[in-house]
Scaffold this active site. Structure first.
Site, PDB file in Angstrom:
ATOM      1  N   GLU A  72      81.829  68.745  68.470  1.00 39.54           N
ATOM      2  CA  GLU A  72      83.666  67.418  69.619  1.00 39.54           C
ATOM      3  C   GLU A  72      84.776  68.474  69.583  1.00 39.54           C
ATOM      4  O   GLU A  72      85.426  67.740  69.139  1.00 39.54           O
ATOM      5  CB  GLU A  72      83.452  66.428  69.171  1.00 39.54           C
ATOM      6  CG  GLU A  72      82.230  65.775  68.576  1.00 39.54           C
ATOM      7  CD  GLU A  72      82.037  64.021  68.486  1.00 39.54           C
ATOM      8  OE1 GLU A  72      83.118  63.802  68.038  1.00 39.54           O
ATOM      9  OE2 GLU A  72      81.073  63.594  68.748  1.00 39.54           O
ATOM     10  N   GLU A  92      73.650  64.369  67.943  1.00 38.61           N
ATOM     11  CA  GLU A  92      74.477  62.955  67.191  1.00 38.61           C
ATOM     12  C   GLU A  92      74.190  62.025  68.476  1.00 38.61           C
ATOM     13  O   GLU A  92      74.346  62.050  69.583  1.00 38.61           O
ATOM     14  CB  GLU A  92      75.839  63.097  67.636  1.00 38.61           C
ATOM     15  CG  GLU A  92      76.455  63.983  66.391  1.00 38.61           C
ATOM     16  CD  GLU A  92      77.950  63.410  65.739  1.00 38.61           C
ATOM     17  OE1 GLU A  92      78.412  62.717  66.334  1.00 38.61           O
ATOM     18  OE2 GLU A  92      78.278  64.371  65.032  1.00 38.61           O
TER      19      GLU A  92
HETATM   20  O1  AHR Z   1      78.720  60.661  63.514  1.00 39.61           O
HETATM   21  C1  AHR Z   1      79.865  59.887  63.516  1.00 39.61           C
HETATM   22  C2  AHR Z   1      81.260  60.991  63.839  1.00 39.61           C
HETATM   23  O2  AHR Z   1      80.715  61.159  65.032  1.00 39.61           O
HETATM   24  C3  AHR Z   1      80.806  62.469  63.866  1.00 39.61           C
HETATM   25  O3  AHR Z   1      81.448  63.130  62.214  1.00 39.61           O
HETATM   26  C4  AHR Z   1      81.272  63.300  64.580  1.00 39.61           C
HETATM   27  O4  AHR Z   1      80.733  64.512  65.384  1.00 39.61           O
HETATM   28  C5  AHR Z   1      81.425  62.164  65.943  1.00 39.61           C
HETATM   29  O5  AHR Z   1      82.014  61.069  66.213  1.00 39.61           O
END
Ligand code: AHR
Length: 503
Positions: free
Chosen positions: A172, A304
């Site tokens: 990110e 994610e």
């Molecule tokens: O999964 C929680 C957080 O969400 C992670 O650390 C980040 O990559 C995303 O914003």
């Protein structure tokens, strides 16, 4: 409603990694969740919780991403190797401001993956690290020869290099990983990836570029443009093997996400409608990627995804601990069906996160453990791993929900495995009504069907007092003859059918 299946038409292959998971140094995911430590009373093998590892093996975890997330861009791997009593203690600034003692580091991660029998996916630090640090980590993990990092690994007790399957160049970086512009990150990617050396050509490390926040197509386009503009990157294998995409289902707003346990029917359908948006996100990003990579050599990794609700009352807000209901199961079922349907491009998905954080498959409390409804969905979908996606479509889909939250009441995907058995995963989103689905194969007659079901009211969830309230059961709500199979799906249910066809 009718589900048409063309058993003669394979569309793409479903990589096992589509059913992957994510573990971050966040709350009780690693510490207390996966890892009990060396001196714990909780049954463990080399520090890894035996109950949790055994349960995860049942869902065939194919890959585990680590150490973050946000944490990755502040992680300095050297702090987590060597004698544990000498490892640096630090503040986990992102997650709850607690002390991170680095007792779980590189060696422990590879031990965990060995016990799970899964592939490895390590995320490097671009945000606060440098090229040398990243390059040396890869050397430490994968080099089998004489070098400073290989020597250090040996001194720390591991003679042989490990197999590093995937390596992420930052996380990110449009946000928590450095707040970079797309062009700046694209240049960083070109630079950092150069020094992620492939020491063993038989085991090339797949390099993953940081993709967008969901539908931020501008980021995708600009990163791709920078990565592929003059001078052209090397066309040899390994410039960019994967492009990551993150997307969370937040039912209301980021400021007021909504409760994981108490919610209205409106919020239930909204969650499913937002889960369906994954289809648009994949299509939109795929479209841009295809301008640079029409042959789809670069995999999209949705590394994610999941529901992000308000934290459980009374828990550390930085630990992101939340309960998991039948609504989460519906989000998981719909998302995994979407991944299957896009398996020509989507080669990995990592649920956030595996234990005790966000939409987990397992929750723990001291030495107790429970399996969430989402766990059961992964168990019921495991048959899709390494299978071939079959052409299928729904005719006359029924609609559920109101206003802007109106969405399809049924979602599905179909695959055929190496033994020729067809797996159909079908979800009845309708919270209150049974739905009948007529399934129709093209030519081959049905010989045998086995069924499994997960159902309940939308707000049902498991607790440590009642851990089996929601659980997978065998299912016989179907009848078949010839090429036709009729299924009666209970309200709010996920159904898996395993169909053997006559030769
Ligand atoms: O999964 C929680 C957080 O969400 C992670 O650390 C980040 O990559 C995303 O914003």
């Amino acid at each position: 409603m009718k589900l048409h299946i063309n058993e003669n038409r394979v569309l793409s292959h479903i990589e096992p990694e589509v059913y992957g998971h994510f573990s971050e140094h966040l709350g009780r995911c690693i510490y207390g969740g996966l890892y009990a430590g060396d001196n714990s009373d909780i049954a463990n093998v080399n520090g890894m919780r035996k109950d949790v590892v055994d349960a995860l093996k049942e869902i065939k975890v194919p890959v585990l991403r680590w150490p973050g997330g946000n944490f990755a861009d502040e992680y300095h791997w050297m702090d987590g190797v060597g004698p544990k009593d000498k490892r640096k203690k630090m503040i986990n600034t992102h997650w709850g401001g607690v002390i991170e003692d680095n007792s779980f580091g590189t060696h422990e991660y590879f031990e965990l993956c060995k016990q799970l029998g899964c592939k490895t996916y390590v995320n490097g630090n671009v945000g606060s690290g440098n090229v040398r640090e990243m390059s040396e980590w890869v050397e430490y993990m994968t080099f089998n020869g004489v070098s400073p990092m290989a020597e250090l690994r040996k001194q720390n007790g591991h003679e042989e290099p490990w197999t590093l399957d995937y390596f992420g160049i930052g996380n990110e970086n449009w946000g928590c990983g450095g707040n970079m512009t797309a062009d700046y990150y694209g240049n960083k990617y070109r630079d950092f990836q150069t020094y992620v050396r492939i020491y063993d050509s038989n085991k090339p490390v797949k390099k993953v570029c940081c993709g967008p926040n969901g539908d931020d197509y501008k980021w995708t386009k600009e990163v791709m443009e920078t990565c592929y503009r003059h001078p052209a990157p090397p066309q040899t294998h390994g410039f960019m093997d994967g492009f990551s995409v993150h997307y969370y289902v937040v039912v209301n707003t980021w400021e007021n996400k909504g409760s994981a346990k108490e919610f209205s029917e409106e919020e239930y359908y909204r969650a499913v409608r937002k889960a369906y948006y994954m289809d648009d996100i994949i299509t939109g990003n795929d479209h841009i990627m295809s301008q640079f990579d029409p042959e789809k050599k670069i995999a999209m990794l949705v590394d994610e995804w999941g529901c992000w609700h308000d934290v459980e009352e009374g828990t550390n807000p930085g630990f992101l601990y939340q309960q998991n209901s039948m609504r989460d199961a519906q989000v998981a079922g719909a998302t995994l069906n979407i991944f299957n349907k896009h398996s020509d491009r989507v080669k990995m998905g990592c649920l956030a996160q595996i234990v005790n954080v966000l939409q987990s498959v397992i929750l723990t409390e001291d030495d107790k453990m429970l399996l969430t409804p989402t766990y059961h969905v992964f168990h019921m979908y495991r048959f899709h791993q390494d299978a071939d996606l079959l052409d299928s479509y729904l005719e006359g889909s029924k609609r559920v929900g109101q206003g802007e939250d109106e969405c399809d009441g049924i979602n599905e995907s179909v695959s055929v495995d190496k033994d020729g058995i067809v797996t159909i995963t079908l979800n009845n989103v309708d919270a209150t009504n049974t739905t009948e689905v007529d399934i129709d194969f093209r030519r081959k007659e049905i010989e045998k069907v086995e069924g499994y079901v997960l159902s309940g009211t939308m707000t049902d969830y498991n607790t440590f007092e009642n851990p089996d309230k929601v659980q997978e059961k065998s299912f016989d709500g179907f009848e078949f003859s010839g090429v036709d199979l009729k299924v009666k799906m209970p309200p709010c249910s996920c159904v898996t059918l395993r169909v053997s066809l006559k030769k």
